[in-house]
Write a protein that holds these residues in place. Structure first.
Motif, PDB file in Angstrom:
ATOM      1  N   SER A 160      16.967   1.002  14.116  1.00 52.34           N
ATOM      2  CA  SER A 160      17.180   1.826  12.642  1.00 52.34           C
ATOM      3  C   SER A 160      16.373   2.861  12.607  1.00 52.34           C
ATOM      4  O   SER A 160      16.611   3.529  11.374  1.00 52.34           O
ATOM      5  CB  SER A 160      16.747   0.571  11.571  1.00 52.34           C
ATOM      6  OG  SER A 160      15.301   0.233  11.778  1.00 52.34           O
ATOM      7  N   TRP A 161      15.649   3.237  13.097  1.00 54.13           N
ATOM      8  CA  TRP A 161      14.651   4.568  13.068  1.00 54.13           C
ATOM      9  C   TRP A 161      14.907   5.505  14.353  1.00 54.13           C
ATOM     10  O   TRP A 161      14.603   5.192  15.355  1.00 54.13           O
ATOM     11  CB  TRP A 161      13.414   4.496  12.712  1.00 54.13           C
ATOM     12  CG  TRP A 161      12.494   5.498  12.665  1.00 54.13           C
ATOM     13  CD1 TRP A 161      11.773   6.319  13.335  1.00 54.13           C
ATOM     14  CD2 TRP A 161      12.648   6.642  11.368  1.00 54.13           C
ATOM     15  NE1 TRP A 161      11.205   7.540  13.024  1.00 54.13           N
ATOM     16  CE2 TRP A 161      11.773   7.920  11.811  1.00 54.13           C
ATOM     17  CE3 TRP A 161      13.420   6.727  10.347  1.00 54.13           C
ATOM     18  CZ2 TRP A 161      11.572   8.647  11.178  1.00 54.13           C
ATOM     19  CZ3 TRP A 161      13.069   7.800   9.443  1.00 54.13           C
ATOM     20  CH2 TRP A 161      12.123   8.614   9.935  1.00 54.13           C
ATOM     21  N   GLY A 162      15.306   6.779  14.009  1.00 54.84           N
ATOM     22  CA  GLY A 162      15.049   7.851  15.155  1.00 54.84           C
ATOM     23  C   GLY A 162      16.521   8.142  16.004  1.00 54.84           C
ATOM     24  O   GLY A 162      17.475   7.479  15.999  1.00 54.84           O
ATOM     25  N   LYS A 163      16.276   9.019  16.806  1.00 51.52           N
ATOM     26  CA  LYS A 163      17.351   9.465  17.661  1.00 51.52           C
ATOM     27  C   LYS A 163      17.450   8.786  19.086  1.00 51.52           C
ATOM     28  O   LYS A 163      16.166   8.821  19.491  1.00 51.52           O
ATOM     29  CB  LYS A 163      17.408  10.765  17.961  1.00 51.52           C
ATOM     30  CG  LYS A 163      17.400  11.785  16.644  1.00 51.52           C
ATOM     31  CD  LYS A 163      18.639  11.807  16.080  1.00 51.52           C
ATOM     32  CE  LYS A 163      19.637  12.517  17.077  1.00 51.52           C
ATOM     33  NZ  LYS A 163      21.118  12.494  16.367  1.00 51.52           N
ATOM     34  N   THR A 164      18.459   8.546  19.518  1.00 46.44           N
ATOM     35  CA  THR A 164      18.326   8.069  21.114  1.00 46.44           C
ATOM     36  C   THR A 164      18.839   9.313  21.896  1.00 46.44           C
ATOM     37  O   THR A 164      19.745  10.028  21.770  1.00 46.44           O
ATOM     38  CB  THR A 164      19.609   6.889  21.222  1.00 46.44           C
ATOM     39  OG1 THR A 164      19.103   5.823  20.661  1.00 46.44           O
ATOM     40  CG2 THR A 164      19.605   6.662  22.641  1.00 46.44           C
ATOM     41  N   VAL A 165      17.806   9.549  22.758  1.00 47.07           N
ATOM     42  CA  VAL A 165      17.669  10.787  23.709  1.00 47.07           C
ATOM     43  C   VAL A 165      18.280  10.120  25.007  1.00 47.07           C
ATOM     44  O   VAL A 165      17.903   9.129  25.352  1.00 47.07           O
ATOM     45  CB  VAL A 165      16.621  11.386  23.616  1.00 47.07           C
ATOM     46  CG1 VAL A 165      16.720  12.799  24.899  1.00 47.07           C
ATOM     47  CG2 VAL A 165      16.165  11.974  22.254  1.00 47.07           C
ATOM     48  N   LEU A 166      19.322  10.792  25.640  1.00 46.27           N
ATOM     49  CA  LEU A 166      19.766  10.527  27.151  1.00 46.27           C
ATOM     50  C   LEU A 166      19.219  11.482  28.110  1.00 46.27           C
ATOM     51  O   LEU A 166      19.544  12.781  27.847  1.00 46.27           O
ATOM     52  CB  LEU A 166      21.241  10.482  27.223  1.00 46.27           C
ATOM     53  CG  LEU A 166      21.980   9.764  25.855  1.00 46.27           C
ATOM     54  CD1 LEU A 166      23.329  10.141  25.827  1.00 46.27           C
ATOM     55  CD2 LEU A 166      21.605   8.291  25.722  1.00 46.27           C
TER      56      LEU A 166
END
Ligand code: NDP
Ligand code: 5RP
Ligand code: ZN
Length: 341
Positions: free
Chosen positions: A331-337
């Motif tokens: 629910s918090w923050g960005k998913t970086v790939l």
């Protein structure tokens, strides 16, 4: 050369396509390094974007937030190995009054055109902006989202009246965090107030002057201007709450994307003489301005590390699916790939 493009073909299903690309062209070739998932990508991945849009726009490679390294540039403008941020908007014409991101003729990656989920991305040289060597690449991955706030604040600066004593931001997520942070930097003497739904998210906004949960706003609280960064179903409540708390002649910058038309208290928009500023996507100038801002104020990048939710290494299509699924549960923050495929 044969380029592999990882396309979404239907909800939750990706396929590899092989595209023959010539190096005898003016395109600069970039190897993606770090990508980041946007709410818009999730609407396609889950199929919530709606049947009509899904069938019109798929198959396509997702992702429009990302950085990479230049691996080939015939023109020599970029040294091999230069780290760059990729601009997803691709204009096909210039208009004196209409910015590149509002031209109906522009092509936007991961919205009907292939995004950055490819082995190599071919872009015109002006669709790349060089990044400083020492920038945190996991924050730089979501530079595009930062440019959304930059663009919106630039429009606000041009269109809103000049009293900026109290500025309100609705939405305690990624875009709300970035917008309040940039507002505080640009207007240090203004009171910046964040309005959100969740105390644990509001606790991250350490740099704002005040923070309120949306069901605990003092009745007499007034703001000069507002930014809406909610989107979806919540947009309607947020915009109507803004209308209640805005001082007459204020402006509301709307950034949240909603799949359905929402109902506004138009009577009070008229009675208060409110200016509504729609703000969508961004163009080259916003990328250049954002990169300059990050160079000038490294503390902005430090604050933005708070938004790195998780970093997923991608080596297979299975891992792409895992990353999108995991992103839906946090629910918090960005998913970086980390693009290692
Ligand atoms: N205009 C543009 O070019 C762009 C628009 N967007 C759009 O911006 C929106 C926000 O994106 P992002 O920040 O990544 O998403 P997030 O989900 O991280 O942020 C939205 C936040 O708003 C909260 N919220 C819900 N209802 C309200 C309310 N009534 N008042 C205040 N806060 C509320 C949500 O809480 P909870 O999760 O508890 O519901 C959530 O924390 C999306 O619609 C996205 O598509 C994104 C990029 C570019
Ligand atoms: O995220 C965005 C830009 O960063 C926009 O929300 C996105 O471009 C909307 O596109 P679509 O119409 O495909 O949902
Ligand atoms: Zn986006």
């Amino acid at each position: 050369m044969i380029n592999q493009v990882y396309r979404l073909v239907s909800a939750r299903q990706f396929e590899v396509t092989y595209k023959d690309r010539s190096l005898q062209s003016d395109y600069v070739v970039v190897r993606p390094e770090y990508l980041s998932i946007c709410a818009a990508d999730q609407r396609y991945y889950t199929g919530t974007r709606g049947k009509e849009a899904m069938s019109a726009k798929l198959p396509m490679a997702l992702i429009h937030e990302g950085i990479g390294k230049v691996v080939f540039d015939r023109s020599g403008k970029f040294k091999i190995g230069t780290r760059v941020v990729m601009i997803p908007n691709t204009p096909t014409e210039v208009d004196e009054y209409c910015a590149e991101n509002y031209l109906r003729s522009s092509k936007f990656r991961s919205s009907g055109y292939d995004g950055f989920m490819q082995d190599y991305v071919f872009l015109e040289a002006d669709r790349l902006v060089e990044l400083p060597e020492d920038i945190n690449p996991k924050v730089a991955a979501f530079t595009e989202l930062i440019t959304i706030a930059t663009h919106s604040i630039t429009r606000f600066e041009a269109k809103a009246h000049k009293r900026r004593d109290v500025l309100g931001v609705w939405g305690d997520g990624n875009l709300g965090y970035i917008t309040s942070l940039l507002l505080k930097k640009k207007y240090p003497n203004s009171k910046i107030i964040i309005f959100g739904k969740n105390q644990y998210k509001l606790d991250h906004f350490s740099f704002v002057d005040e923070a309120y949960q949306i069901d605990e706003i003092p009745e007499d609280l007034l703001i000069d201007h507002a930014f809406e960064a909610v989107g979806g179903r919540g947009s309607e409540a947020a915009i109507n709450q803004i209308i209640d708390h805005i001082y007459p002649e204020g402006s509301i910058a709307i950034m949240g994307v909603s799949e359905y038309p929402i109902q506004l208290n138009s009577r009070m928009v008229l009675e208060k003489g409110i200016t509504i500023i729609g703000s969508s996507r961004s163009g080259r100038k916003d990328f250049v301005d954002t990169v300059e801002l990050m160079k000038e104020f490294p503390d902005i990048v430090d604050y933005l590390t708070t938004l790195i939710g998780s970093v997923q290494s991608i080596t297979t299509i299975g891992e792409i699916i895992e990353a999108f699924e995991k992103d839906l549960t946090v629910s918090w923050g960005k998913t970086v790939l980390a693009w290692n495929i």
